[in-house]
Write an enzyme that holds these catalytic residues in place. Structure first.
Site, PDB file in Angstrom:
ATOM      1  N   LYS A 151       3.264  -3.038   3.976  1.00 54.46           N
ATOM      2  CA  LYS A 151       3.522  -3.823   2.772  1.00 54.46           C
ATOM      3  C   LYS A 151       4.069  -5.196   3.154  1.00 54.46           C
ATOM      4  CE  LYS A 151       2.576  -0.899  -0.658  1.00 54.46           C
ATOM      5  NZ  LYS A 151       1.633  -1.214  -1.747  1.00 54.46           N
ATOM      6  N   LYS A 208      -8.350   3.285  -7.684  1.00 47.66           N
ATOM      7  CA  LYS A 208      -7.230   4.172  -7.975  1.00 47.66           C
ATOM      8  C   LYS A 208      -7.484   4.825  -9.328  1.00 47.66           C
ATOM      9  CE  LYS A 208      -3.665   1.495  -5.532  1.00 47.66           C
ATOM     10  NZ  LYS A 208      -2.475   0.623  -5.705  1.00 47.66           N
ATOM     11  N   ASP A 232      -7.343  -5.046  -5.285  1.00 44.84           N
ATOM     12  CA  ASP A 232      -6.616  -3.928  -5.885  1.00 44.84           C
ATOM     13  C   ASP A 232      -6.283  -4.278  -7.331  1.00 44.84           C
ATOM     14  OD1 ASP A 232      -5.044  -1.820  -6.661  1.00 44.84           O
ATOM     15  OD2 ASP A 232      -3.581  -2.003  -5.059  1.00 44.84           O
ATOM     16  N   ASP A 237      -6.107   6.003   1.403  1.00 54.45           N
ATOM     17  CA  ASP A 237      -4.659   5.769   1.302  1.00 54.45           C
ATOM     18  C   ASP A 237      -4.098   6.730   0.262  1.00 54.45           C
ATOM     19  OD1 ASP A 237      -2.089   4.713   1.409  1.00 54.45           O
ATOM     20  OD2 ASP A 237      -2.555   3.102  -0.014  1.00 54.45           O
ATOM     21  N   LYS A 276      -0.312   1.482   6.765  1.00 56.36           N
ATOM     22  CA  LYS A 276      -0.471   0.463   5.721  1.00 56.36           C
ATOM     23  C   LYS A 276       0.854  -0.281   5.611  1.00 56.36           C
ATOM     24  CE  LYS A 276      -1.351  -0.080   0.769  1.00 56.36           C
ATOM     25  NZ  LYS A 276      -2.007   0.511  -0.411  1.00 56.36           N
TER      26      LYS A 276
END
Length: 329
Positions: free
Chosen positions: A152, A248, A226, A298, A150
């Site tokens: 950024k 999340k 997200d 993740d 992943k």
């Protein structure tokens, strides 16, 4: 009979190995809040990470949990908790503590209590922090054997960054997280650069509330919400702009809502990603339950720490095994 519960709340600091950098800044430690519930025979724990992006602080979250002490002592249960606190970190810690307490008290796993089949190992992404292209390439080269990285992004010059990472890790599947760092002017060019690098998914390229352009362009790769995705009631508005949603527990407010969010995302035709904040294995353990049905996992938070708590999740490279009852659930 009403079950009266005791409560303890603690703020903990866990050093990060090096630093963790996204488009909004860097940090060198993870600050978490741990809630513990006891019924006199068993105790359950839950960990959360207050999210500054939503105005949360560790002190404020700890105070919000502490404020529920009288109601917990009077018999507040997990069902009542959903209305007692809004989605967010405080409810997450308590909700997960309720699940753990019930598992410990009944001798049944949290997965069994949730009606899930036996948990299986998962393959998690591993995060490459944002930096100069050459720095990111070196970090990617060190982790090039991992199946899923992943990356950024979220600053000027991102096409050079993702190209450098791809050259350094030619065999890895890449996903990208821009953390709201792009704008409409660079959206299509950045997505094209990601597509050219073989990226399979981009998280939250535009700021929450300013992401309408995603519905007006041809998206060359899947785009995942997200920061634009919170609890269940936020998901319907994502259709047409996003292809996937990152669930999340700290945003959703716990395992209870996260399981419901996952089901709603699937109903709406959104692919499911399960993500995390940088935190210990105690934060990851409940998310493993939701991640059983995810397209992208993740849950690398503990891998980014200098140390983890006792009885941690077992990671073998990028494979993460289900939690032991000694840790949670």
């Amino acid at each position: 009979m009403t079950r009266r519960l005791s409560l303890s709340v603690a703020i903990e600091r866990w050093p990060i190995a090096g630093s963790f950098t996204i488009s909004r800044g860097s940090k060198t430690e993870a600050m978490v809040v741990v809630a513990e519930l006891g019924d006199g025979k068993a105790r359950g724990r839950g960990e959360c990470v207050p999210y500054a992006r939503y105005g949360e602080t560790v002190e404020g979250v700890a105070a919000a949990i502490e404020a529920l002490r009288p109601r917990l002592e009077a018999g507040l249960d997990r069902s009542g908790l959903q209305a007692a606190l809004p989605p967010g970190a405080a409810r997450n810690a308590l909700d997960c503590a309720f699940w753990d307490l019930e598992a410990k008290a009944t001798g049944r796993s949290a997965a069994e209590l949730a009606g899930l089949p036996p948990l299986k190992p998962l393959v998690t992404a591993y995060t490459i922090s944002i930096g100069a292209p050459e720095e990111m390439a070196r970090a990617a080269e060190r982790e090039a054997q991992r199946p899923l990285l992943k990356v950024k992004l979220g600053r000027d010059g991102d096409p050079a960054r993702i190209a450098a990472v791809r050259r350094a890790a030619p065999g890895a599947t890449l996903i990208v997280d821009a953390n709201e760092g792009w704008d409409e002017r660079h959206l299509e060019a950045n997505l094209a650069a990601c597509a050219e690098a073989g990226v399979t998914l981009v998280e939250q390229p535009l700021p929450d509330g300013r992401d309408g352009a995603l519905a007006r362009i041809a998206r060359p790769i899947a785009v995942c919400a997200d920061e634009s995705a919170h609890a269940r009631d936020s998901l319907a508005a994502l259709t047409g702009r996003y292809d996937a949603v990152n669930v999340k527990l700290d945003k959703a407010g716990g395992l209870t809502e996260a399981l419901a969010m996952a089901a709603e995302a699937e109903r709406l035709g959104l692919k499911l990603m399960v993500g995390c904040m940088v935190a210990t294995s105690l934060s990851m353990a409940p998310a493993v339950l939701v991640a059983q049905r995810a397209d992208v996992v993740d849950l690398d938070g503990p891998l980014l720490l200098a140390r983890d708590r006792p009885e941690p999740l077992h990671y073998a490279g990028s494979r993460v095994d289900p939690p032991s009852p000694a840790l949670w659930g």
